[in-house]
Design an enzyme around this catalytic site. Structure first.
Site, PDB file in Angstrom:
ATOM      1  N   LYS A  49      14.814 -46.023 -11.327  1.00 18.34           N
ATOM      2  CA  LYS A  49      14.434 -44.660 -11.737  1.00 18.34           C
ATOM      3  C   LYS A  49      15.563 -44.048 -12.583  1.00 18.34           C
ATOM      4  O   LYS A  49      16.745 -44.340 -12.351  1.00 18.34           O
ATOM      5  CB  LYS A  49      14.169 -43.825 -10.469  1.00 18.34           C
ATOM      6  CG  LYS A  49      13.595 -42.448 -10.722  1.00 18.34           C
ATOM      7  CD  LYS A  49      13.250 -41.752  -9.404  1.00 18.34           C
ATOM      8  CE  LYS A  49      12.720 -40.350  -9.594  1.00 18.34           C
ATOM      9  NZ  LYS A  49      12.337 -39.684  -8.330  1.00 18.34           N
ATOM     10  N   SER A 124       7.798 -37.580  -8.033  1.00 15.87           N
ATOM     11  CA  SER A 124       8.419 -37.695  -9.332  1.00 15.87           C
ATOM     12  C   SER A 124       8.687 -39.135  -9.775  1.00 15.87           C
ATOM     13  O   SER A 124       8.924 -39.360 -10.957  1.00 15.87           O
ATOM     14  CB  SER A 124       9.749 -36.927  -9.347  1.00 15.87           C
ATOM     15  OG  SER A 124      10.651 -37.468  -8.409  1.00 15.87           O
ATOM     16  N   SER A 148       8.586 -37.940  -3.286  1.00 14.98           N
ATOM     17  CA  SER A 148       8.550 -38.572  -4.611  1.00 14.98           C
ATOM     18  C   SER A 148       8.544 -40.086  -4.649  1.00 14.98           C
ATOM     19  O   SER A 148       8.388 -40.665  -5.715  1.00 14.98           O
ATOM     20  CB  SER A 148       9.728 -38.091  -5.448  1.00 14.98           C
ATOM     21  OG  SER A 148       9.402 -36.860  -6.022  1.00 14.98           O
TER      22      SER A 148
END
Ligand code: GLN
Length: 446
Positions: A49, A124, A148
């Site tokens: 990420k 997210s 997330s």
């Protein structure tokens, strides 16, 4: 795509050619899950990420303000992966500064859901989940402040795991809300999740909230035959859509058939979860994001004087980030601190106590991950609506507990439905064992 477990048996040459195929696959894909094909080291490629530092890679947290910033050091999870034969491969898209539930707030544009390209992948960590579900990554790391990892995994039909707060070092993770953030794996199945969790979990003196409780390897002790007492929260489920309630009820039956004991509980404080979370998270976010002022961090946009420079620079934040910085500064300001922030911290204790009470009788709790399946891109206009969609995930972060979400069914339009198993603090083994058992009985196919 091969699984992580299969990848463990591959030679360096096989993995190198797989990486070439992965780049081709990702370039041809229309998902917009990767924002960069950066690569570092030999070994099994793990997608990272965009808020986790990999030395010499760009790290932007999905934001305009950090364009061009290069990470000066490795996050501890990255060091851990490297030392265990994994390599870092590709940057995954995400909501700006991990604030969001759809990946629509990314500077790079929205990632699409492989199950339906008009749907969001969740957020997210939407890039991480879409890439794993879309067959263009073996496994990925995400971060979970209020859901997330688990929610995008659930929207994309893969497995997402949030460790107990303190189990995985946050050193090198761009902070959103420091008392809630945890890094964790997004994978194709439960075994892979355990493998990746084992690889990243560690005590780390560089993270003052890191736990030094003994850490046992999960994967080699995985046992899908253990029988658990699993609590279902009856008054918790009515806000979920019909298809999710249906999947929940069917899963309970399957768990009973598999020999687990189901007990029924209620939680009284759930109505405070969202307000508590959005006070604590925005307060911490406002503090953490104060450093992006163009002097310490962030691309500077000069103004006539210092104040205008701050203002111009911080205008690069997107709307959702600005909203949260304003809310966070408000709840921390003199006169409101006691009324909001302090009160939220007290309620946070009540929420944790309520979980602990249930865990006096249960080993695990079964809960939805989100009240709906993945919504359509562009359909979430009202921020409050978006915040409400976090209702099943955020309390777990407020209480610091471990949880794993896995796909159990699809709705009538073929969109995946995930459920999560929540465990006692530091009892990761039980959530993995329970999830393995559940994975077997639901027999989910893509
Ligand atoms: N959707 C939640 C938020 O926007 C959770 C995000 C996260 O876990 N990073 O705060």
């Amino acid at each position: 795509m091969i699984t992580l477990k299969e990848a463990l048996t591959k030679s360096k040459e096989e993995l190198d050619s797989l990486k070439v195929e992965m780049i081709e696959g990702a370039k041809e894909s229309s998902l917009n899950a990767y924002i960069d094909f950066a690569s570092s080291g030999d070994g099994i490629p793990i997608l990272i990420k965009d808020n986790i530092q990999v030395k010499d890679w760009s790290i932007t947290s999905g934001s305009e303000i950090l364009q061009g910033y290069i990470a000066p050091y490795n996050a501890t999870v990255v060091e851990n992966l490297k030392s265990k034969g994994f390599s870092l491969f590709g940057r995954a898209n995400m909501d700006e500064f991990a604030m969001g539930s759809t990946t629509e707030s990314s500077f790079y544009g929205v990632t699409k859901n492989p199950y339906g390209e008009d749907r969001v992948p969740g957020g997210s960590s939407g890039g991480s989940a879409a890439a794993v579900a879309g067959g263009i990554a073996i496994a990925a790391l995400g971060s979970d402040t209020g859901g997330s990892i688990r929610q995008p995994a659930s929207y994309c039909g893969c497995v997402g795991m949030k460790p107990t707060y303190g189990r995985v070092s946050r050193f090198g993770l761009a902070s959103y809300a420091s008392s809630l953030d945890q890094i964790g794996p997004i994978t194709q199945n439960v075994e892979d999740s355990a493998i990746l969790y084992d690889a990243i979990a560690s005590y780390d003196e560089k993270d003052s909230t890191s736990s030094d409780l003994p850490l046992k390897p999960i994967f080699e002790n995985l046992n899908g035959d253990r029988k658990f007492t699993i609590a279902v929260i009856d008054n918790y489920i009515s806000e979920a859509s019909e298809s999710i309630q249906d999947a929940y009820a069917k899963t309970i039956e399957l768990l009973k058939e598999a020999g687990h004991t189901i007990i029924h509980k209620n939680m009284t404080n759930t109505k405070y979860d969202i307000s508590t979370y959005y006070i604590v998270a925005t307060a911490e976010a406002a503090t953490n994001l104060a450093r992006y002022d163009g002097i310490r961090y962030g691309n500077r946009i000069e103004g006539k004087n210092l104040e205008e420079t701050f203002r111009n620079t911080r205008a690069q934040f997107g709307d959702e980030v600005k909203r949260r910085v304003m809310l966070g500064n408000f709840v921390l300001s003199a006169g409101y601190y006691e009324a909001y922030y302090l009160k939220a911290q007290k309620v946070r204790h009540l929420i944790r106590d309520e979980f602990n009470k249930i865990f006096e009788d249960a080993d695990l709790i079964l809960s939805p991950v989100a009240p709906t399946v993945a919504p359509k891109i562009g359909s979430t206009h009202d921020p409050l609506e978006m915040y409400k969609s976090d209702m099943y995930t955020i309390a777990i972060n407020l209480a610091g507990l471990p949880a794993i979400s896995l796909p159990v069914a699809k709705d009538s339009e073929g969109m995946p439905i995930g459920l999560q198993l929540i465990g006692k603090a530091f009892d990761e083994q039980s959530i993995f064992d329970g999830a393995l058992s559940l994975e077997k009985v639901v027999n989910y196919t893509k």
